[in-house]
Design an enzyme around this catalytic site. Structure first.
Site: not given
Length: 625
Positions: A418, A430, A415, A301, A480, A551, A376, A325
């Protein structure tokens, strides 16, 4: 096609003939009206004066001259259903020239008429001609508009944007909206009328007026408003349960591209609490033009948007490198269609394959490297920590070393926020990547830099697509924790930041974005439900499922000991990496590589010994994802 053109020309010809006949009548009635006005509308006195006979002797010549002038000023070629000020000025000019021509003819033919006649004639001719044109416009508008019930609509914005939208809604046959009231915060406008619609008050009147007028749709026509103001207004509008729509942006007004079809539903992106990041396109274009650019992870993305924006800057060659691909194929076909002139290479492979990466650099010698390839997804990486290290850490190491070895000009790594005080393996990986490029950059002529930003709206695996799917399925929308907050930016903003970082990079920096106020995820969920025309916890339930593995409640963009400097772009800042022991890092990397290749279960402890700010969020327990 030829038959359609012939039919159109025939209809147009008939329309012009009818209009010319009407104009002949108007031209002569205006002249006689001018004479009648001169004699104070006493027709008997006018007949005794012999001025009528005098005019009739010059009327044929004057009529022909006026029709010629009308033709030269394109009064028979204008689309009067869309007539505006320009057409009105053409009528005024034609009327004045025709009256002057008439006066000249009386002098030439030695016909005596009252001296006041040219001025009065010009005024009456202008009024009569304008009446005929605009009466035609109104008649055509009513005939072409289908008879249907229109939705009572509130327009927010009584300025230039509001005027353009209101005019389009009143004219367009495609419009389903009937504007019954206008909202504007300017006290000087309140109580006045815009095209017959009253400006009833400011934003504090939105809820009351929505109920009073039975509003079904609210249209935002405030393209110059700040993001904060826009968000506040939308928040008020959401309480009315009306459908909320908006103009795409200011540039449509500048280019005149305002139509009913361009008024779109308000999206989550409109609710970001800050102005959109603007970049200097001339700087970016000058930097990328004529250079060979490599984008790793170019099918993802972020990577695909990087490729789109770089392709517009006319690079010498663009190289897309991706392991998947299907994504690579999709962006390849899109770029070939949109930029047929682009020298494009698409290479399949993994950044974990050191030999493949070296061959890529040896073959193409990229001058600019945008490193977007990475794992990610935070919860998934918690279950596969060794894969996060293999791909993120050593993939970055392979690409960075190749960039140094083949003397790339600039290396920019994507980066994450997080990476700051990480509680998950993805963020920790990262942070190690940032340390790697800092070390390599110390001994290299290549400028190594990192770009650190928050969550990207609409990217693969982000919360927005998940919420959309859950709403489409009737809920529940899963959050969450009620106190979770995140920084957000759009994909185009993220990519603009990366490209601007390439221009600003001197080596050893981490670029961060002023991302405004963080957004509570539960508020984002509520907004998305309301923007879908539904009511949270009535039509769609919101349920709390607990923090997922890795998280934390909030994210940070800088560590405590990292400084912050300004750049020419007031929304982009430079943070400087904190210092660490280079030899210790290289020794730890060798140990880490051996451990992840053996899928060591203690990989987190090794990472924690290297990233002292990494504090795992506890043992991983399987949860529904």
């Amino acid at each position: 096609m030829a038959k359609i053109k012939d039919r159109f020309d025939k209809v147009l010809g008939i329309r012009i003939i009818v209009l010319v006949c009407i104009d002949i009548l108007v031209i002569n009635c205006a002249a006689l009206g001018a004479l009648l006005t001169r004699f104070e509308f006493n027709f008997a006195t006018l007949q005794e004066s012999q001025f009528v006979q005098a005019y009739l002797s010059v009327a044929p010549y004057y009529t022909v001259a006026a029709i010629v002038i009308f033709t030269l000023l394109r009064l028979y070629r204008s689309l009067w259903e869309f007539a505006g000020i320009d057409e009105l000025l053409h009528i005024a000019g034609a009327s004045a020239l025709s009256a002057a021509a008439g006066f000249g003819l009386t002098l030439l033919l030695q016909v005596y008429l009252p001296r006041s006649m040219p001025l009065l004639n010009a005024i009456y001719l202008f009024l009569g001609t304008a009446f005929v044109r605009y009466a035609y416009r109104m008649l055509r508008s009513r005939r072409s508009r289908p008879v249907r019930e229109r939705r009572p609509t509130m327009l927010i914005g009584g300025g230039a944007g509001g005027a353009l939208v209101l005019r389009e809604l009143q004219r367009s046959e495609h419009s389903q909206n009937r504007v019954v009231c206008i909202i504007d915060d300017d006290p000087q406008k309140q109580g006045s009328y815009l095209m017959g619609v009253r400006i009833v008050g400011g934003r504090d009147c939105i809820e009351r007026c929505a109920a009073k007028y039975g509003i079904q749709d609210i249209i935002l026509a405030i393209p110059t408003a700040s993001a904060k103001n826009r968000r506040e207004i939308v928040s008020i509008c959401q309480k009315t349960k009306c459908r909320i729509r908006t103009l795409p942006g200011l540039y449509q007004l500048a280019s005149g591209q305002v139509s009913v079809q361009q008024i779109r539903n308000v999206s989550v992106e409109d609710l970001l609490g800050r102005d959109k990041v603007q970049v200097d396109l001339s700087e970016i274009g000058g930097y990328f033009a004529g250079k060979t650019v490599l984008v790793t992870g170019g099918g993802g993305s972020i990577g695909s948007e990087l490729c789109r924006q770089i392709a517009r800057q006319k690079p010498k060659k663009l190289i897309i490198f991706d392991i998947y691909e299907n994504n690579a194929y999709d962006i390849q076909q899109e770029l070939l269609h949109d930029h047929p002139e682009l020298d494009l290479e698409v290479c399949i492979g993994s950044v974990r394959d050191e030999a493949r990466v070296d061959m890529l650099f040896r073959q193409y010698h990229p001058e600019i490297v945008c490193h977007a390839a990475a794992h990610k997804h935070v919860p998934l990486m918690e279950y596969s920590p060794n894969e996060a290290i293999k791909n993120n850490v050593f993939g970055t190491y392979n690409v960075a070393c190749a960039a140094d070895r083949y003397h790339a000009e600039t290396f920019v790594m994507i980066s994450s926020d997080k990476a700051v005080n990480p509680t998950n393996i993805m963020g920790a990986s990262k942070r190690i990547c940032e340390m790697i490029i800092q070390v390599i950059g110390r001994h290299s002529k290549t400028k190594f830099t990192a770009v650190r930003f928050g969550n990207v709206l609409g990217s693969n695996g982000s919360v927005i697509p998940l919420f959309r799917k859950q709403i489409e399925h009737g809920g529940p929308v899963t959050v969450t924790h009620p106190d979770v907050i995140r920084y957000f930016m759009t994909i185009s903003e993220a990519v603009s930041l990366v490209l601007q970082a390439c221009v600003y990079a001197k080596g050893g920096e981490v670029f961060v974005l002023d991302m405004g106020e963080p957004v509570r995820i539960v508020d984002l969920a509520r907004n998305m439900i309301r923007l879908s025309g539904l009511e949270p916890n009535v039509d769609i339930q919101i349920s709390y499922i607990g923090l997922r593995p890795g998280e934390k409640l909030f994210e940070e963009l800088l560590m405590q000991d990292e400084g912050l400097d300004k750049t020419p772009n007031e929304l982009i800042f430079i943070g400087h990496f904190n210092d660490f022991d280079e030899d210790r890092l290289m020794d730890a990397l060798r140990e880490l590589k051996l451990a992840c290749e053996n899928n060591d279960e203690n990989i987190r402890q090794l990472v924690q010994s290297l990233v002292r700010t990494y504090h795992p969020a506890g043992d991983v327990q399987p949860v529904a994802i």
